[in-house]
Write a protein that holds these residues in place. Structure first.
Motif, PDB file in Angstrom:
ATOM      1  N   ARG A  84       0.834  -1.208   0.000  1.00 46.12           N
ATOM      2  CA  ARG A  84       0.000   0.000   0.000  1.00 46.12           C
ATOM      3  C   ARG A  84       0.866   1.256   0.000  1.00 46.12           C
ATOM      4  O   ARG A  84       0.611   2.209  -0.747  1.00 46.12           O
ATOM      5  CB  ARG A  84      -0.920  -0.014   1.219  1.00 46.12           C
ATOM      6  N   TRP A  85       1.923   1.244   0.810  1.00 48.34           N
ATOM      7  CA  TRP A  85       2.827   2.395   0.892  1.00 48.34           C
ATOM      8  C   TRP A  85       3.553   2.616  -0.433  1.00 48.34           C
ATOM      9  O   TRP A  85       3.655   3.739  -0.919  1.00 48.34           O
ATOM     10  CB  TRP A  85       3.822   2.160   2.022  1.00 48.34           C
TER      11      TRP A  85
ATOM     12  N   THR B  36       2.569   1.767  -3.373  1.00 51.43           N
ATOM     13  CA  THR B  36       1.601   2.231  -4.367  1.00 51.43           C
ATOM     14  C   THR B  36       1.312   3.718  -4.194  1.00 51.43           C
ATOM     15  O   THR B  36       1.278   4.482  -5.167  1.00 51.43           O
ATOM     16  CB  THR B  36       0.294   1.433  -4.254  1.00 51.43           C
ATOM     17  N   GLU B  37       1.124   4.140  -2.951  1.00 49.07           N
ATOM     18  CA  GLU B  37       0.810   5.541  -2.686  1.00 49.07           C
ATOM     19  C   GLU B  37       1.991   6.455  -2.987  1.00 49.07           C
ATOM     20  O   GLU B  37       1.809   7.574  -3.471  1.00 49.07           O
ATOM     21  CB  GLU B  37       0.376   5.697  -1.224  1.00 49.07           C
TER      22      GLU B  37
END
Length: 207
Positions: free
Chosen positions: A47-48, A50-51
């Motif tokens: 998630r990190w 991707t962000e």
């Protein structure tokens, strides 16, 4: 990277299952709980990534070797990342950011400077080193520590390293008072990996 999360989870579970089958897990219940914790870390990391939108790494698990001042050096860089006009080294850790930040302020971290030197020895300029604390991925800024590894500071730290290696070769392994109290020396030294080199027992108190 998010589209690869399912594949990463599948691979991770295969590894965990193999450990269970081979009996390399200690208490099965505790292992399963720890495995789920690591799956959460994996999801948080994806998630990190991707962000943040980082470009693909230039290299991963990259072996580096060289020397400085006659001292042979080698290591394995977890990740090499483009950082503007130069390169940044990333190192994945499972410890706490606080502990590494404290060591950095006291000039007790040699790894960033050594790795930056080894990378530049092969012609790749490196000005920044990032520790990424995987178990703190859900704590935003506390999950990483960015360090500047400029050439002047690098030379200073590497020269200190050379002197420490010389002292170690002579059998001089000074302990910090908070690590070894006088009344605890024997117990603290019993399992030390460097005891055969140290020869503390052969030296007078204060050496």
């Amino acid at each position: 990277m998010r589209e690869n999360l399912a594949l990463l989870e599948e691979v991770a579970r295969e590894v965990f299952d193999r450990f269970l089958q081979e009996g390399r897990v200690g208490h099965p219940g505790l292992f399963k709980a720890e495995a789920e914790r690591h799956m959460d870390v994996l999801r948080a990391f994806v998630r990190w990534e991707t962000e943040e939108g980082h470009p693909p790494p230039h290299g991963v698990e990259e072996p580096v070797r060289g020397e400085y001042g006659g001292v042979s050096l080698e290591g394995r860089v977890d990740r090499i990342q483009r950082d503007g006009g130069s390169w940044a080294i990333w190192d994945y850790k499972t410890g706490s950011r606080y502990a590494f930040e404290k060591k950095w302020k006291k000039r007790l971290l040699f790894q960033p400077y050594i790795y930056a030197h080894l990378l530049e020895s092969r012609g790749e300029v490196c000005q920044r080193f990032r520790y990424l604390f995987l178990l703190q991925m859900d704590r935003e800024k506390k999950s990483f520590l960015d360090l500047e590894v400029s050439a002047p500071e690098r030379r200073e730290v590497l020269e200190l390293m050379v002197e420490l290696v010389k002292m170690a070769k002579e059998g001089f392994f000074p302990s910090r008072s908070r690590d070894v109290g006088l009344e605890e020396t024997e117990d603290k030294c019993r399992y030390c990996l460097y005891r055969r080199l140290c020869r503390r027992e052969d030296k007078p108190l204060g050496w």
